[in-house]
Design a protein around this motif. Structure first.
Motif, PDB file in Angstrom:
ATOM      1  N   SER A 263      -4.444   4.669   0.297  1.00 18.08           N
ATOM      2  CA  SER A 263      -4.985   3.962   0.980  1.00 18.08           C
ATOM      3  C   SER A 263      -5.770   2.034   1.889  1.00 18.08           C
ATOM      4  O   SER A 263      -6.239   1.686  -0.202  1.00 18.08           O
ATOM      5  CB  SER A 263      -6.323   4.378   2.147  1.00 18.08           C
ATOM      6  OG  SER A 263      -7.487   4.258   1.212  1.00 18.08           O
ATOM      7  N   CYS A 264      -5.429   1.104   1.912  1.00 17.53           N
ATOM      8  CA  CYS A 264      -5.621  -0.046   2.351  1.00 17.53           C
ATOM      9  C   CYS A 264      -6.297   0.155   3.668  1.00 17.53           C
ATOM     10  O   CYS A 264      -6.236   0.992   4.481  1.00 17.53           O
ATOM     11  CB  CYS A 264      -4.159  -0.362   1.974  1.00 17.53           C
ATOM     12  SG  CYS A 264      -3.420  -0.954   3.900  1.00 17.53           S
TER      13      CYS A 264
ATOM     14  N   CYS B  79      -4.832   1.603   7.167  1.00 14.28           N
ATOM     15  CA  CYS B  79      -4.739   2.640   6.965  1.00 14.28           C
ATOM     16  C   CYS B  79      -5.639   3.752   6.930  1.00 14.28           C
ATOM     17  O   CYS B  79      -5.067   4.850   6.938  1.00 14.28           O
ATOM     18  CB  CYS B  79      -2.915   3.062   6.298  1.00 14.28           C
ATOM     19  SG  CYS B  79      -3.129   3.258   4.373  1.00 14.28           S
TER      20      CYS B  79
ATOM     21  N   CYS C 162       1.297  -1.322  -0.165  1.00 15.08           N
ATOM     22  CA  CYS C 162       0.191  -0.453   0.281  1.00 15.08           C
ATOM     23  C   CYS C 162       1.174   1.108   0.295  1.00 15.08           C
ATOM     24  O   CYS C 162       1.815   1.477   0.963  1.00 15.08           O
ATOM     25  CB  CYS C 162      -0.752  -0.121   1.074  1.00 15.08           C
ATOM     26  SG  CYS C 162      -1.806   1.270   1.354  1.00 15.08           S
TER      27      CYS C 162
ATOM     28  N   GLY D  64      -0.330   3.768   0.382  1.00 14.02           N
ATOM     29  CA  GLY D  64      -0.481   5.398   1.691  1.00 14.02           C
ATOM     30  C   GLY D  64       0.402   4.644   2.603  1.00 14.02           C
ATOM     31  O   GLY D  64       0.503   6.052   3.357  1.00 14.02           O
ATOM     32  N   CYS D  65       1.107   3.945   2.901  1.00 11.19           N
ATOM     33  CA  CYS D  65       1.057   3.580   3.903  1.00 11.19           C
ATOM     34  C   CYS D  65       2.561   2.488   4.671  1.00 11.19           C
ATOM     35  O   CYS D  65       3.533   2.012   5.776  1.00 11.19           O
ATOM     36  CB  CYS D  65       0.610   3.116   5.279  1.00 11.19           C
ATOM     37  SG  CYS D  65      -0.229   0.951   4.510  1.00 11.19           S
TER      38      CYS D  65
HETATM   39 ZN   LIG Z   1      -2.242   1.047   3.662  1.00 11.67          ZN
END
Ligand SMILES: [Zn+2]
Length: 224
Positions: A178-179, A182, A156, A158-159
């Motif tokens: 995002s996932c 997160c 991911c 995002g994180c």
């Molecule tokens: Zn994530």
């Protein structure tokens, strides 16, 4: 006691059977976990009966004294975090013993899995292995299995945490943003910034992309 020195985003996709997971989100939380964990052990006081004239009983108490700190085996991805964790435990009075591969992994007086999980997965066949799941790695493969075969997880952006196929089916999954792990920790503003970055990445290919700063493996190997 076998301790997994890694963080939750790593332990949730694979660990050694029976290992203790300190559930840290960053390695810097490990020392306080150790303090908390072993303080309980420290508080165990020996019932010393001063009137006891039984010498063998006294001796037993003395022999048991060094056991106040338990035997601890630790492992991490490549062995480096264990070096740090080891020196911390040594400063707390633990004695160092190297944990040799192919020895009696979990029963001996052990301390530190040399070469980490990666060396273990490379050398120990699946049929004899005590490892369950996949091992998160900090490179393009994201995760590896026995024989260091590339695993099934994706990243991911995002994180920077591993996501499974099921994670990517979840409503919280948004590529580059995002996932499920997160989604709730990110503000709408952060998600919007990530979307902008993702659009930029799609348009230009490199800016802020996941491969930023990655070396061309063909180039670097030909130089040596
Ligand atoms: Zn994530």
């Amino acid at each position: 006691m076998v301790i997994d020195v890694r963080n939750t985003y790593e332990t949730r996709i694979g660990t050694f059977r029976g290992a203790v997971d300190p559930s840290t989100t960053a390695f810097r939380e490990f020392p306080s976990w150790v303090d908390h964990q072993f303080q309980l052990v420290k508080m165990e006081s020996h019932q010393s009966d001063s009137t006891a004239d039984n010498i063998s009983e006294l001796k037993e108490t003395q022999i048991q004294e060094p056991k106040r700190l338990p035997r601890v085996a630790m492992y991490c991805t490549g062995g480096i975090r264990c070096e740090k964790a080891s020196s911390f435990l040594l400063s707390k009075g633990f004695k160092e013993v190297r944990w040799k591969l192919n020895s009696d992994h979990f029963k001996g007086l052990v301390y530190h899995l040399e070469g980490g999980i990666l060396k273990y997965l490379e050398e120990v066949p699946r049929a004899e292995s005590l490892w369950d799941g996949e091992c998160f790695v900090f490179d393009k493969r994201v995760s590896v299995e026995h024989g260091l075969v590339q695993g099934t997880y994706k990243l991911c952006y995002g994180c920077k945490q591993p996501v499974s196929d099921a994670d990517m089916e979840a409503p919280e999954w948004e590529h580059g943003v995002s996932c499920p792990h997160c989604f709730s920790m990110k503000s709408d503003e952060e998600k919007e910034r990530a979307r902008a970055r993702q659009r930029q990445f799609q348009a230009w290919g490199i800016i802020g992309g996941p491969d930023k700063g990655r070396r061309d493996p063909a180039k670097s190997s030909s130089k040596q």
